[in-house]
Motif scaffolding. Sequence first.
Motif, mmCIF file in Angstrom:
data_model
loop_
_atom_site.group_PDB
_atom_site.id
_atom_site.type_symbol
_atom_site.label_atom_id
_atom_site.label_comp_id
_atom_site.label_asym_id
_atom_site.label_seq_id
_atom_site.Cartn_x
_atom_site.Cartn_y
_atom_site.Cartn_z
ATOM 1 N N TYR A 35 0.850 -1.195 0.000
ATOM 2 C CA TYR A 35 0.000 0.000 0.000
ATOM 3 C C TYR A 35 0.883 1.241 0.000
ATOM 4 O O TYR A 35 1.849 1.327 0.749
ATOM 5 C CB TYR A 35 -0.918 0.013 1.220
ATOM 6 N N THR A 80 -8.043 9.325 -6.804
ATOM 7 C CA THR A 80 -6.648 8.892 -6.672
ATOM 8 C C THR A 80 -6.158 8.581 -8.080
ATOM 9 O O THR A 80 -6.194 7.433 -8.520
ATOM 10 C CB THR A 80 -6.541 7.655 -5.762
ATOM 11 N N THR A 139 -3.511 5.585 -8.937
ATOM 12 C CA THR A 139 -3.636 4.224 -8.446
ATOM 13 C C THR A 139 -3.865 3.254 -9.600
ATOM 14 O O THR A 139 -4.472 3.608 -10.617
ATOM 15 C CB THR A 139 -4.786 4.094 -7.435
ATOM 16 N N ASP A 154 -5.497 0.441 -9.150
ATOM 17 C CA ASP A 154 -6.743 -0.260 -8.843
ATOM 18 C C ASP A 154 -7.915 0.594 -9.320
ATOM 19 O O ASP A 154 -8.197 1.643 -8.737
ATOM 20 C CB ASP A 154 -6.845 -0.503 -7.342
ATOM 21 N N ASP A 192 -11.004 0.356 -8.907
ATOM 22 C CA ASP A 192 -12.033 0.538 -7.889
ATOM 23 C C ASP A 192 -11.678 1.622 -6.874
ATOM 24 O O ASP A 192 -12.526 2.021 -6.074
ATOM 25 C CB ASP A 192 -12.292 -0.772 -7.146
ATOM 26 N N LYS A 193 -10.424 2.056 -6.898
ATOM 27 C CA LYS A 193 -10.003 3.078 -5.931
ATOM 28 C C LYS A 193 -9.658 4.407 -6.589
ATOM 29 O O LYS A 193 -9.230 5.335 -5.913
ATOM 30 C CB LYS A 193 -8.798 2.566 -5.131
ATOM 31 N N ILE A 217 -13.632 7.350 -5.226
ATOM 32 C CA ILE A 217 -14.492 6.895 -4.141
ATOM 33 C C ILE A 217 -15.505 7.997 -3.881
ATOM 34 O O ILE A 217 -15.140 9.149 -3.666
ATOM 35 C CB ILE A 217 -13.698 6.617 -2.850
ATOM 36 N N ILE A 260 -15.628 -1.483 -0.417
ATOM 37 C CA ILE A 260 -14.777 -1.088 0.704
ATOM 38 C C ILE A 260 -15.000 -2.061 1.860
ATOM 39 O O ILE A 260 -16.139 -2.307 2.271
ATOM 40 C CB ILE A 260 -15.063 0.354 1.135
ATOM 41 N N HIS A 299 -10.078 2.698 3.893
ATOM 42 C CA HIS A 299 -9.826 1.387 3.294
ATOM 43 C C HIS A 299 -9.405 0.330 4.314
ATOM 44 O O HIS A 299 -9.145 -0.818 3.942
ATOM 45 C CB HIS A 299 -8.756 1.510 2.211
#
Length: 361
Positions: free
Chosen positions: A178, A207, A210, A212, A214-215, A218, A233, A279
């Motif tokens: 992370y 973000t 990133t 990912d 899905d991130k 948010i 989440i 998270h």
Amino acid sequence: MSSLLTTLYFSCLKANSIAVACRQKPELLALLTQEKKDGEKNEKFDHDFKTLADVLIQEVVRYEISKLSPDLGKNIYGEETNTFTNNLNQTVQLIINDDTENTRNLLEAVINGEKSVANILAEEAHKPFQVPQNINQQLEAVCNKDFVDLTKFGVWIDPIDGTSQYIKGIEKLDENGYPLKGLKVATVLIGVYDRETGQPVMGVVGTPFTEDPDKQIILATCISSTFILPQSIQSPQERSKPKIVIGSSESPEILKKLETEFQIIQAGGAGHKIMMVVHGVVDLYFNSTPSVFYWDTCGPHAILKALGGDILTFQGFQEIVYNDAKDKSEAAHTNGIVAFRDTKILDLFKSKVAATEKVWI
């Protein structure tokens, strides 16, 4: 409500794109990362390029929200002003509308005739986007039943939080991969609050770097029917020793007391550290100094509240509101902040902080 949430999502898409472009396009990266001596301005720009990138994102978001609600657009606050003075001593106000040529001309005036840079930035500001169909469907399904009066709201925005990480881009990860430092720490923070109560009501956090999907964005609201997107989440992880994230300037006295019950790590970006709590990567984030601002916390705060968590003041553990400051000179969290999802973790934190020689609560 769905129209505002869709606008916030769309605005964050555009903001993420501009942030990435300023960091990845060679012409813009050279301006963003050039070395400067302390107190030295760019020879070409009265304001450095980082400031211009921040302001461009902020004003694009203002424009998109204003199209939905002119009243809400008038109540958007942030760290940056949109007024520049160029090297010809001309005052230029960067106001975005639907005219790409107008944006290009304003940017060119700000940066003293740098046409190629102005053209790239104008194209980024007006690049067409669409909210993905599956996102639209989720927003409409959850939120159409709730009517909200947009004239009641205000917005705090930080166009690029974690600026030093954004510029330096030197990556550091924790033991699970992370991000703690580097580009992935940089966030776009947009928070909506109720101007009567001061309570955060909606938040979107981008973000842009990133990996990912899905991130990358948010989005959450804590008005009546709580909604969070994406809905993946997870609950906070179970740990034998809860984990706290901090910045780089906390009191050794406090940290020594906390170390008996908590793991303590450091990370960059106030918004990023709050999202680490969101998270479940850490259990709590605190900053005991007045170095975090309303624009850093409003958006992530709404997301935390939607998950059952909260942000309180560090001194006194009091409720935080966002309607008692109208500009950046009044927008510091002077009593610090504590962000958490689990009240049991907060209670443990309180007991250890209260044990320090200095009375904090």
